[in-house]
Design an enzyme around this catalytic site. Structure first.
Site, short mmCIF file in Angstrom:
data_model
loop_
_atom_site.label_atom_id
_atom_site.label_comp_id
_atom_site.label_asym_id
_atom_site.label_seq_id
_atom_site.Cartn_x
_atom_site.Cartn_y
_atom_site.Cartn_z
N ASN A 155 0.81 -1.23 0.00
CA ASN A 155 0.00 0.00 0.00
C ASN A 155 0.84 1.27 0.00
OD1 ASN A 155 0.70 -0.83 2.61
ND2 ASN A 155 -0.98 0.29 3.54
N GLU A 254 3.31 -4.91 12.52
CA GLU A 254 2.31 -3.84 12.41
C GLU A 254 1.22 -4.40 11.53
OE1 GLU A 254 0.20 -1.17 11.02
OE2 GLU A 254 1.96 -0.26 10.07
N CYS A 288 -3.46 1.34 6.56
CA CYS A 288 -3.87 0.56 7.74
C CYS A 288 -4.46 1.46 8.82
CB CYS A 288 -2.70 -0.24 8.28
SG CYS A 288 -1.38 0.80 8.88
N GLU A 467 7.42 0.77 16.59
CA GLU A 467 8.59 1.32 15.90
C GLU A 467 8.41 2.83 15.90
OE1 GLU A 467 10.36 -0.78 12.62
OE2 GLU A 467 9.10 -2.53 12.96
#
Ligand SMILES: NC(=O)C1=CN([C@@H]2O[C@H](COP(=O)(O)OP(=O)(O)OC[C@H]3O[C@@H](n4cnc5c(N)ncnc54)[C@H](O)[C@@H]3O)[C@@H](O)[C@H]2O)C=CC1
Ligand SMILES: O=C(O)/C=C/C=C(\O)C(=O)O
Length: 486
Positions: A155, A254, A288, A467
């Site tokens: 993405n 993630e 996301c 992160e």
């Protein structure tokens, strides 16, 4: 036609098997390049090169030397900005206006920011008493974790891959990257930039291929990789977590989200509409962090729905080169099938389709593309899969709420916990609600405002670890305590 090869030990190499797969432009369905698919042999060569490079010039460089090279990598991306932009937009179909503001500049910034950050992170030291009275001094040092397997999605291909590779290299690790099969080009191109910048051979390696039973699985099963960082679907995260368990390797994941936007009656309506528009439709909904569930206080529900409908209908659908377009295609026809299955499910579950719901009419030259209409629904039950599953398309469901408690309960009702956006001009309420939302990232009166020093990641099934800033350095280094008796 161009073929895209692996980048292993500073060289572009094809697969021994000769297996190639198509890289398709999602704006028109045409094949743009052929990509070599790695077998175990190429993955093994890449991991071995990465391991050897840890002991080579890279492992012997001073922090100053290493971070100076990473600045050159960032400069190298910027110097070839148009090439990266073209490649990213061909692979993803996203508007150039978007990728030139977000994807490519962030690709470069991810190297500079972490190169600078690592120079400024202190370590710990503790003095302690000893029975003989002389005492001891503890001090901690950071060492690279080793070889990092980077598995990245389609993405935001360059942005999300460099978000991992930047800090990994800043900390002195070496990497083997497996980019998404949908978007291999910018990751491959970065090999040239690495070479030009003086990154020693073997430090940055790329293997192409698919996930299960292909390059992704071969990489996660390789025993000589010390840790994995992954962005993508929650189910894939589970598979990678299992593979990493063998050999007790570290992971940073993630994962998916089904993020809630909470719009209170005391919001600034203009800001709430503008922010919700971006969070639902930017990058064709393939972010996301995007908002697929919008909860709006009942007294402003009809006005909000009407205004978001108007804004969505004002979006201009078009290919990357169309300067006025702000909505590109989905990444692939396969992904469109998934998104359209939810469009159908919404109707089956009794939704009111406020706008969209189908495939737009496109000119003949774009008819083979993965186009889909931006879509808004109301009226779905809370347990409809449309309201509970990550769709990853340009769509959202809007539902009214009556009280703050109800809004919080709805936001927290799913097993995901990635991000949330709160729209309210009552800052006391905004703090109170933000404190109760179960998510790793909360925006108040904004969306996707990114400070790279902040912790980034999801709670519940949206991820493991954080992160960003010092949190990246935590993942990409091992701390070692040295205790010296004085
Ligand atoms: N950033 C995000 O949160 C993303 C979420 N997604 C979600 O995932 C759905 C499916 O998209 P996919 O591309 O199939 O996502 P995915 O999670 O399967 O793919 C992401 C990356 O993982 C790799 N991968 C897949 N299976 C693997 C395995 N067993 N071992 C190692 N690597 C593996 C893929 O090759 C790709 O590089 C989307 O519809 C969307 O809902 C997809 C991409 C990004
Ligand atoms: O790091 C960022 O700014 C963006 C992150 C976006 C994702 O992780 C995603 O869409 O998967």
């Amino acid at each position: 036609m161009k073929d895209i090869k692996h980048y292993i030990n500073g060289q572009y190499v094809g697969s021994a098997s000769g297996r190639l797969f198509d890289n398709v432009n999602p704006a028109n369905g045409k094949v743009i390049s052929k990509v070599h698919e790695a077998g175990r042999e190429e993955v093994d060569a890449a991991v071995k090169a990465a391991r050897a490079a840890l002991r080579g010039p890279w492992g012997k460089m001073t922090l100053e030397q290493r971070t100076a090279i990473l600045h050159k990598v960032a400069d190298g991306i910027n110097a070839r900005f148009d090439e990266f932009l073209e490649a990213e937009c061909l692979d993803t179909g996203k508007p150039k206006s978007l990728a030139s503001h977000i994807d490519i500049p962030r690709g470069a910034a991810n190297f500079k920011v972490f190169a600078d950050m690592i120079k400024n992170v202190p370590t710990e030291s503790f003095e302690m008493p000893t029975p003989d009275g002389t005492g001891a001094l503890n001090y901690a040092v950071r060492r690279p974790k080793g070889v990092i397997g980077v598995i990245s999605p389609w993405n935001l291909p360059l942005l999300l891959m460099t978000w991992k590779v930047g800090p990994a290299l800043a900390c002195g690790n070496t990497v083997v990257v497996k980019p998404s099969e949908e978007t291999p080009t910018t990751t491959a191109l970065l090999g040239e930039v690495m070479k030009e910048a003086g990154v020693p051979d073997g430090v940055y390696n790329v293997v192409h291929g698919f996930g299960g039973d292909s390059a992704g699985a071969y990489l996660t099963e390789h025993p000589q990789v010390d840790g994995f960082t992954f962005t993508g679907e929650t189910g894939t995260g589970e598979v990678i977590m299992k593979a990493a368990a063998k050999g007790i390797r570290d992971i940073s994941l993630e994962l998916g989200g089904k993020n809630a936007g909470l719009v209170f009656a005391d919001c600034d309506m203009e800001k709430a509409i503008e922010g919700t528009m971006r969070s639902a439709f930017a990058n064709c909904g393939q972010v996301c962090l995007g908002t697929e569930r919008v909860y709006v206080e009942r007294s402003i529900f009809d006005e909000f729905v009407g205004r978001l409908k108007e804004a969505a209908e004002g979006l201009k659908i078009g290919p990357p080169d169309d300067a006025d377009a702000n909505l590109g295609p989905l990444v692939s026809l396969k992904h469109r099938e998934k998104v359209l299955s939810y469009y159908q499910k919404a109707v089956d579950d009794g939704a009111t389709v406020v706008t969209g719901g189908g495939v737009p009419d496109m000119p003949a030259e774009l008819a083979g593309g993965a186009w889909v209409e931006p879509t808004i629904w109301t009226g779905l039950p809370d347990d409809s899969a449309v309201v509970t599953d990550e769709i990853f398309g340009p769509c959202c469901h809007i539902r009214p709420f009556d009280t703050e408690e109800e809004a919080i309960e709805l936001a927290n009702s799913l097993p995901y916990g990635l991000a949330s956006a709160i729209w309210s001009e009552n800052i006391t309420r905004a703090h109170r609600v933000a404190g109760q939302i179960e998510a790793g990232i909360i925006w108040v009166n904004s969306w996707f405002l990114r400070d790279l020093r902040t912790p980034f990641g999801g709670s519940k099934q949206s991820g493991v670890g954080r992160e960003g800033g010092v949190h990246s350095l935590e993942f990409y280094t091992e701390m070692k305590n040295i205790c010296v008796k004085l």
